[in-house]
Design an enzyme around this catalytic site. Structure first.
Site, short mmCIF file in Angstrom:
data_model
loop_
_atom_site.label_atom_id
_atom_site.label_comp_id
_atom_site.label_asym_id
_atom_site.label_seq_id
_atom_site.Cartn_x
_atom_site.Cartn_y
_atom_site.Cartn_z
N LYS A 508 -1.66 8.71 -6.58
CA LYS A 508 -1.32 8.43 -7.97
C LYS A 508 -2.31 7.41 -8.54
O LYS A 508 -3.06 6.77 -7.82
CB LYS A 508 0.11 7.90 -8.06
CG LYS A 508 0.35 6.60 -7.29
CD LYS A 508 1.79 6.16 -7.41
CE LYS A 508 2.01 4.84 -6.66
NZ LYS A 508 3.38 4.33 -6.81
N ARG A 606 14.87 0.29 -8.65
CA ARG A 606 13.89 0.78 -9.61
C ARG A 606 14.35 2.16 -10.06
O ARG A 606 14.88 2.32 -11.15
CB ARG A 606 12.49 0.81 -9.00
CG ARG A 606 11.40 1.14 -10.00
CD ARG A 606 10.02 0.89 -9.41
NE ARG A 606 9.76 1.70 -8.23
CZ ARG A 606 8.64 1.60 -7.51
NH1 ARG A 606 7.71 0.70 -7.85
NH2 ARG A 606 8.45 2.36 -6.46
N TYR A 734 -18.77 -16.79 -25.11
CA TYR A 734 -17.79 -16.98 -26.18
C TYR A 734 -17.03 -18.30 -26.01
O TYR A 734 -16.71 -18.71 -24.89
CB TYR A 734 -16.79 -15.83 -26.18
CG TYR A 734 -17.34 -14.53 -26.72
CD1 TYR A 734 -17.79 -14.44 -28.03
CD2 TYR A 734 -17.39 -13.39 -25.92
CE1 TYR A 734 -18.27 -13.24 -28.54
CE2 TYR A 734 -17.87 -12.19 -26.40
CZ TYR A 734 -18.31 -12.12 -27.72
OH TYR A 734 -18.80 -10.94 -28.21
N MET A 783 -16.77 -8.20 -23.00
CA MET A 783 -16.28 -6.82 -22.88
C MET A 783 -17.16 -5.99 -21.94
O MET A 783 -16.64 -5.26 -21.10
CB MET A 783 -16.23 -6.15 -24.25
CG MET A 783 -15.71 -4.71 -24.18
SD MET A 783 -15.68 -3.87 -25.78
CE MET A 783 -14.30 -4.68 -26.57
#
Length: 841
Positions: A508, A606, A734, A783
């Site tokens: 998965k 769950r 940044y 990014m």
């Protein structure tokens, strides 16, 4: 030995093994030995050897081999021969011992120089380089890849043919007593002992025992090459040689050929000068100064090249030829690389050499690519001495035609000249070019779309130019997945599971970021029993790509149940709502006994049926003919934590009670499964009928119990885009979060949070590896980029490789830096990051 083919008959196998015929039909010729029913090339002339190991029993694959046309079998237990008419079954006590006996007897037919190589490191490189260096002078056979084990060595030696006049085989051992068996098979006349180190030391008391065990390979050799600068090795070899040459049963003394940087030796290295991309080596030999240059500068390559130099001197290769050939040495890559190409193609790049043995291995790998119906082979001239071109390419064409290849592209003057050998196979479309440059000029006339393409060429044909055009264009960050390491991890867990217990593998979330199809295909090929995906779409994509094994869908959406049935996907049913919805669709489509998997909630809370719901669930399942319960399972909440063992055992007791009550009404007992990777490692009593392998397959086992046995399968690497010097006091990135306290040299690397490199790892919390050294992240993660401090790495330059995680930098460390778990790091690697699949088997 004369003739162009082997002349071994089935009856001779009987004589060599001292076995007995369980059934005998006819005395056929045996050309190939096979231990894998999936890789049979010439069935009528193959001997299938049913080997037993802790992981599998070859006898269970006899029917598969028979269906493929094999009619000769070597077995160690009785079988019902009436099921296999017209077949020979040779019964022996131990199939592996018999295999070794057969090949040892076959080896005695050859009276040619045979080079045997052992040592801790460098065996495969020395073997491959000797093959490169000596193929102009000899018709050489060598071990394929790193076939140096108790099984690999006999399979290698069996490849010897009458036209060969030199053989090169490597031998590796992990336990005392193993080399004696390999020596009888290889029987080397020339030995090379590369070095001694820590590799595979676990089975030996100390280094001296390991050296002496490896020296057994040379007990009947005439010459032995080694470096005297390994002190313990030098002492052991001197003592071993004295004892050997003093014994009465050693007619021909073992002659040592030594080299050294500092001690008196046959080849005394006097100077090593490293330049840009090359190393010049000068030495004294027989009172003369001689020299070579090699296109490498690292210490391991220099040592390996000197070993090869010694062998060439022993074989009386002239100095001019040695110098010329040494400078043409090519890097050795024993890996088959699989990557995504243009127009939904898959590219298999195997361009490190070109010969019949490696071609067969590559074709077997191509044949496994079931995601594509169309297969293309691009092959260069095979630079092989000793066989006429016409005969060689007749053999190649016949091999290609047997391997379900639709298109063949031949490159080189010899292939062009012999294109008629391929054109006689009408189902094979064949195209020929006299050179790589000719193909590149006409590349726009060729169409490559939704196919698997094997690139197989000698280095001189520069197939990397073709690869560049075929490869899908993505940015420079690459996730490399080692499929051989994944197979290793699967086998580690299999060793801890009792025979008969099935395995379900989790693929998965894009196989934990590694690529669903490629991983699923390997698991199917390796004999895993079930796969599990999260969503229906994942399962459908695997079906479209040729995955045929059972697939459980863990989070099925009721609106996709009809598609699940259409694609033969098996739903996890965890509530009455999901059961009702699936039964309704199954009834509408008029299916009966469709396999479903019942999820129980035993404390994870769950998904799953609660204990008070079991009675009603039993009734509904018993009354419904549309479905059949294939398995009942639950999920352990803390199997990795010893402090939670009481809760784990409480879950297990509740699971046993609930599943037994549920299954008692079924005519056929479903499979019970509870354990995940950590549960497999820590709770063998809870393995039941099946276990579920998840993160452990990918090299991470949460409890740590088996962690040292596992291999991390993935390496995330990128490159340096730019290097710049930042003055003291300036800021970086940044928000001006990175500050250069002193003058700083930084590298901008091509990875950011859009690739899955999390922002939480910025501001010096994480580091990458450049030239094997740590480089801390400076400032915040951008990014598409981030910056790292390389002030202490003056050797770093633009374009250099950067390891984000891999060997020396485990993904668990990144998870710790990011304050998360390895699952999140692995599944978070963006799909824009190129996946490259490496197979070393």
């Amino acid at each position: 030995m004369t003739g162009s083919e082997k002349s071994v008959t089935a009856q001779q196998l009987l004589n060599w093994t001292k076995g007995t015929w369980l059934s005998f039909f006819e005395d056929t010729l045996i050309e190939d030995l096979s231990i894998d029913s999936r890789k049979i090339d010439k069935p009528l002339n193959s001997l299938f050897i049913a080997l037993r190991s802790s992981l599998r029993d070859g006898h269970t694959f006899i029917n598969d081999a028979y269906e493929k046309g094999v009619r000769n079998f070597l077995i160690s237990q009785t079988v019902d021969t009436t099921l296999f008419p017209s077949a020979n079954f040779l019964l022996v006590k131990d199939a592996l011992v018999a295999l070794q006996q057969i090949v040892a007897a076959y080896r005695k037919r050859f009276n040619i120089p045979v080079i045997g190589i052992t040592g801790s490191n460098g065996k495969t490189v020395v073997k491959e380089w000797l093959y490169q260096l000596l193929s102009d002078s000899y018709n050489t056979i060598r071990s394929p890849k790193s076939y140096n084990s108790q099984i690999g060595v006999p399979l290698s030696v069996w490849l010897m043919k009458p036209e060969n006049n030199l053989a090169i085989f490597e031998a590796g051992i992990s336990q005392p007593g193993e080399m004696e068996k390999l020596e009888r098979i290889i029987a080397p006349t020339i030995g090379v002992f590369t070095n001694i180190g820590e590799a595979h030391s676990e089975g030996f008391l100390n280094t001296r025992q390991k050296i002496n065990e490896k020296l057994v390979l040379f007990r009947h050799a005439q010459k032995l090459v080694y470096c005297k600068d390994y002190h313990e090795m030098n002492e052991c070899i001197a003592q071993y040689t004295h004892q050997l040459n003093s014994s009465n049963d050693h007619a021909n003394p073992l002659r040592l050929f030594t080299w050294s940087y500092k001690l008196a030796s046959d080849l005394k290295i006097t100077n090593v000068q490293k330049g840009l991309g090359r190393t010049d080596i000068t030495a004294r030999y027989q009172e003369n100064e001689i020299a070579i240059s090699i296109p490498f500068t690292d210490p391991a390559s220099i040592e390996n090249a000197i070993h090869c130099w010694c062998v060439m001197l022993l074989l009386d290769i002239d100095q001019a030829s040695i110098r010329q050939r040494m400078m043409t040495l090519q890097p050795v890559s024993m890996r088959l690389e699989l990557r995504h190409g243009i127009n939904d193609c898959t590219i298999i790049n195997d361009s490190y050499n070109s010969d019949l043995t490696s071609l067969l291995i590559a074709l077997d790998y191509l044949e496994q690519q079931k995601q594509h119906k169309h297969h293309t082979v691009i092959l260069s001239d095979i630079l092989q001495v000793g066989k006429p071109d016409a005969e060689l390419y007749e053999e190649v064409a016949a091999l290609i035609s047997r391997k379900n290849i639709q298109r063949f592209i031949g490159i080189g003057k010899s292939l062009y000249k012999n294109k008629a050998a391929f054109r006689k196979y009408k189902k094979l479309r064949s195209i020929f070019f006299k050179s790589t440059e000719d193909l590149l000029k006409n590349f726009h006339l060729l169409t490559f779309e939704k196919e698997a393409i094997l690139l197989k060429g000698a280095r001189v044909f520069t197939f990397e130019k073709i690869d560049l055009l075929l490869e899908q264009k993505v940015h420079q960050t690459i996730l490399s997945i080692n499929l051989s390491a994944l197979t290793h991890n699967l086998n580690v867990f299999r060793k801890h599971v009792a025979p008969g217990v099935k395995t379900m593998a989790m693929v998965k979330a894009f196989a934990y970021g590694s690529g669903s199809y490629e991983i699923a295909h390997l698991l199917q090929y390796s004999g895993v029993d079930h796969l599990s995906v999260a969503y229906t779409d994942e399962g459908i994509e695997l079906r479209k790509a040729g995955i045929t094994m059972p697939i459980m869908v863990m989070s099925p959406d009721a609106i996709s149940f009809d598609r699940m049935i259409a694609w033969k996907l098996e739903p996890e049913i965890f509530s009455f709502r999901s059961l009702e919805a699936f039964v309704h669709i199954a009834g509408t489509l008029q299916v009966e006994a469709y396999p479903i998997h019942i999820k129980l909630d035993t404390g994870m809370h769950r998904l799953g049926f609660m204990e008070h719901e079991i009675e009603e669930l039993s009734y509904q399942l018993e009354m419904n003919r549309c479905v059949r319960v294939a398995s009942i399972f639950s999920h352990l909440a803390a199997s990795e934590d010893a402090g939670m063992d009481a809760f784990t055992l409480q879950q297990a007791r509740q699971f046993e009670q609930m599943s037994a009550k549920l299954a008692e009404r079924f005519a056929e007992k479903p499979l019970f499964h509870l354990c995940n990777s950590a549960g497999i490692a820590r709770h063998p009593e809870l393995h039941y009928d099946m276990v579920r392998l998840g993160l452990g397959l990918y090299g991470i086992e949460g409890s740590g119990t088996l962690q040292n046995e596992l291999k991390q399968i993935s390496t995330l690497r990128t490159t340096i885009a730019q290097i710049k010097n930042v003055p003291a006091g300036d800021t970086i990135g940044y928000g001006r979060k990175g500050i250069a306290v002193d003058e700083m040299r930084i590298a901008v690397i091509c990875i950011g949070y859009a690739d899955g490199y999390q922002r939480a790892m910025g501001n010096g919390k994480a580091h990458v590896l450049i030239h094997g050294k740590e480089a801390k992240v400076v400032g915040v993660i951008c990014m598409d980029m981030c910056m790292v401090d390389i002030t202490h790495l003056p050797e770093a330059k633009e374009g250099d490789e950067v390891i984000v995680f891999g060997k020396g930098l485990p993904v668990t460390m990144l998870a710790e830096w990011a304050g998360t778990i390895p699952y999140e790091i692995m599944t978070g690697i963006s799909q824009r990051v190129k996946r490259v699949y490496v197979n070393e088997d």
